[in-house]
Design a protein around this motif. Structure first.
Motif, PDB file in Angstrom:
ATOM      1  N   ALA A 105      58.877   4.605  69.766  1.00  0.00           N
ATOM      2  CA  ALA A 105      60.050   3.961  69.184  1.00  0.00           C
ATOM      3  C   ALA A 105      59.735   2.489  68.930  1.00  0.00           C
ATOM      4  O   ALA A 105      59.030   1.850  69.715  1.00  0.00           O
ATOM      5  CB  ALA A 105      61.255   4.085  70.108  1.00  0.00           C
ATOM      6  N   VAL A 106      60.278   1.980  67.839  1.00  0.00           N
ATOM      7  CA  VAL A 106      60.036   0.582  67.475  1.00  0.00           C
ATOM      8  C   VAL A 106      60.689  -0.356  68.489  1.00  0.00           C
ATOM      9  O   VAL A 106      60.087  -1.348  68.918  1.00  0.00           O
ATOM     10  CB  VAL A 106      60.565   0.303  66.053  1.00  0.00           C
ATOM     11  CG1 VAL A 106      60.300  -1.151  65.661  1.00  0.00           C
ATOM     12  CG2 VAL A 106      59.927   1.245  65.039  1.00  0.00           C
ATOM     13  N   ASP A 107      61.926  -0.058  68.892  1.00  0.00           N
ATOM     14  CA  ASP A 107      62.617  -0.927  69.843  1.00  0.00           C
ATOM     15  C   ASP A 107      61.833  -1.079  71.139  1.00  0.00           C
ATOM     16  O   ASP A 107      61.794  -2.171  71.732  1.00  0.00           O
ATOM     17  CB  ASP A 107      64.015  -0.380  70.152  1.00  0.00           C
ATOM     18  CG  ASP A 107      65.031  -0.740  69.084  1.00  0.00           C
ATOM     19  OD1 ASP A 107      64.863  -1.787  68.429  1.00  0.00           O
ATOM     20  OD2 ASP A 107      65.998   0.030  68.907  1.00  0.00           O
ATOM     21  N   ALA A 108      61.227  -0.005  71.617  1.00  0.00           N
ATOM     22  CA  ALA A 108      60.462  -0.077  72.864  1.00  0.00           C
ATOM     23  C   ALA A 108      59.293  -1.050  72.726  1.00  0.00           C
ATOM     24  O   ALA A 108      59.028  -1.859  73.627  1.00  0.00           O
ATOM     25  CB  ALA A 108      59.964   1.316  73.245  1.00  0.00           C
ATOM     26  N   LEU A 109      58.574  -0.997  71.609  1.00  0.00           N
ATOM     27  CA  LEU A 109      57.465  -1.926  71.379  1.00  0.00           C
ATOM     28  C   LEU A 109      57.976  -3.359  71.290  1.00  0.00           C
ATOM     29  O   LEU A 109      57.419  -4.279  71.909  1.00  0.00           O
ATOM     30  CB  LEU A 109      56.725  -1.552  70.098  1.00  0.00           C
ATOM     31  CG  LEU A 109      55.668  -2.564  69.620  1.00  0.00           C
ATOM     32  CD1 LEU A 109      54.564  -2.729  70.656  1.00  0.00           C
ATOM     33  CD2 LEU A 109      55.094  -2.145  68.265  1.00  0.00           C
ATOM     34  N   PHE A 110      59.036  -3.571  70.523  1.00  0.00           N
ATOM     35  CA  PHE A 110      59.535  -4.932  70.316  1.00  0.00           C
ATOM     36  C   PHE A 110      60.022  -5.556  71.621  1.00  0.00           C
ATOM     37  O   PHE A 110      59.730  -6.714  71.918  1.00  0.00           O
ATOM     38  CB  PHE A 110      60.667  -4.908  69.289  1.00  0.00           C
ATOM     39  CG  PHE A 110      60.213  -4.786  67.853  1.00  0.00           C
ATOM     40  CD1 PHE A 110      58.914  -4.449  67.534  1.00  0.00           C
ATOM     41  CD2 PHE A 110      61.104  -4.989  66.817  1.00  0.00           C
ATOM     42  CE1 PHE A 110      58.498  -4.319  66.212  1.00  0.00           C
ATOM     43  CE2 PHE A 110      60.710  -4.884  65.497  1.00  0.00           C
ATOM     44  CZ  PHE A 110      59.405  -4.546  65.186  1.00  0.00           C
ATOM     45  N   ARG A 111      60.798  -4.794  72.416  1.00  0.00           N
ATOM     46  CA  ARG A 111      61.319  -5.363  73.667  1.00  0.00           C
ATOM     47  C   ARG A 111      60.178  -5.715  74.635  1.00  0.00           C
ATOM     48  O   ARG A 111      60.200  -6.764  75.281  1.00  0.00           O
ATOM     49  CB  ARG A 111      62.270  -4.377  74.344  1.00  0.00           C
ATOM     50  CG  ARG A 111      63.637  -4.327  73.741  1.00  0.00           C
ATOM     51  CD  ARG A 111      64.604  -3.582  74.664  1.00  0.00           C
ATOM     52  NE  ARG A 111      65.608  -2.927  73.869  1.00  0.00           N
ATOM     53  CZ  ARG A 111      65.587  -1.644  73.517  1.00  0.00           C
ATOM     54  NH1 ARG A 111      64.608  -0.874  73.934  1.00  0.00           N
ATOM     55  NH2 ARG A 111      66.539  -1.134  72.785  1.00  0.00           N
TER      56      ARG A 111
END
Length: 337
Positions: A105-111
């Motif tokens: 997931a993109v959110d997991a990488l960004f956070r």
């Protein structure tokens, strides 16, 4: 000595391969940053993305490897069924709970990147559907990092860029052909060290969930938000509202945005309708056979009862077919019903 932005994290989904190829085609070979890429992909496949990106430009691309260091001038891509994370200037791979139905997931990488490198991060949202990446981009900005979004008018699928700009309206916006110039300028700019704790406590918990899941001794989401009244499409557990957001998590950690949850519920509804239609059709067929058997045995009263049941089921099936034609199927598929 001033530090520079040197970790570029990129998220994409539908239409994202074209955007990624366009971006990699224009990035210089001496890029003073590492690039990490999450592209939504099925869990049971082998990703061809590193090979595609290797042919696209001058930067070498390879699958991410757990515990490997981040090297400038290199591109690292997520692998199927694993979150790609940044952990203390190293890559991490995790099988933590899916977010918006995706792992990676993109959110997991960004956070995780916001937490690990703070103002040295640049988050980039490219073409894709729905809103994965929007929440994580706010975390990057909160830690002093930079946000870059593909111009929605330039994206094959504008949903992710539009939602990212809704959450981070200050993000720099450019078409793919100009993104490399934007990124190289951001990388060259010196940045001050960010404050240590500018991510919200909930963002920190969510970053921890992506890396480790919900383990004993870690906060459970059911103690941090009110029940939403919805159930998780992945595990059927109760979803809790993430306070101050339009997002939800279940007690085992699956995360959903409002948009992603609505889309998945549409899919569940469609499957339920098809199941109901199949069940009615089977009931009609069985009823007709039972009616014929009753006639052959000379039992007219029983035959009439089965005939009435068949007529009732047929009427219900007709109503359901009309509903599916009107609300579920794309135009042109009605003839197959």
């Amino acid at each position: 000595m001033p530090q520079h932005r040197d970790v570029v994290v990129v998220g994409a989904s539908a239409g994202g391969v074209e955007s990624l190829r366009g971006l990699l085609a224009t990035l210089p070979a001496d890029l003073a940053a590492a690039v990490l890429v999450v592209l939504h992909m099925p869990s049971g496949c082998t990703s061809a993305l590193p090979a595609i990106l290797n042919r696209a430009g001058l930067l070498p691309a390879r699958p991410a490897s757990h515990g490997a260091p981040l090297r400038h001038g290199h591109v690292y891509t997520a692998i199927p069924d694993h979150h790609l994370l940044v952990l203390d200037d190293l890559m991490g791979l995790s099988r933590g709970p899916a977010e918006n139905g995706h792992r990676p997931a993109v959110d997991a990488l960004f956070r995780s990147t916001a937490r690990a490198v703070g103002p040295r991060a640049i988050g980039v949202v490219l073409s894709g559907a729905l809103d994965d990446g929007a929440s994580g981009l706010t975390s990057i900005v909160a830690r002093g990092g930079a946000a870059v979004v593909q111009d929605p008018a330039d994206a094959l699928c504008p949903g992710m860029p539009e939602n990212a700009l809704r959450e981070v309206p200050t993000a720099r916006v450019a078409p793919v052909a100009e993104l490399a110039e934007v990124l190289t300028k951001l990388i060259a700019e010196p940045v001050a060290a960010g404050p240590a704790n500018t991510m919200s406590p909930l963002d920190l918990v969510e970053a921890d969930i992506a890396a480790h899941g919900l383990k004993e001794g870690r906060p459970n989401m059911d103690t941090m938000g009110d029940p939403s009244g919805f159930t998780c499409p992945d595990c059927d557990g109760s979803l809790m509202t993430v306070p101050g957001t339009r997002r939800y998590r279940c007690r085992v950690g699956h995360a959903w945005s409002l948009e992603a949850l609505a889309e998945r519920k549409d899919g569940q509804l469609e499957r339920a309708l098809w199941t109901a239609l199949r069940t009615l059709d089977e009931k009609i067929t069985l009823g007709r056979r039972m009616e014929q058997t009753a006639v052959e045995r000379g039992n007219g009263l029983v035959a009439k009862r089965y005939a009435a049941s068949v007529a009732e089921a047929a009427q219900a099936a007709d109503v359901l077919r009309e509903f599916i034609r009107a609300d579920v199927l794309p135009t042109g598929e009605e003839a197959t019903l």
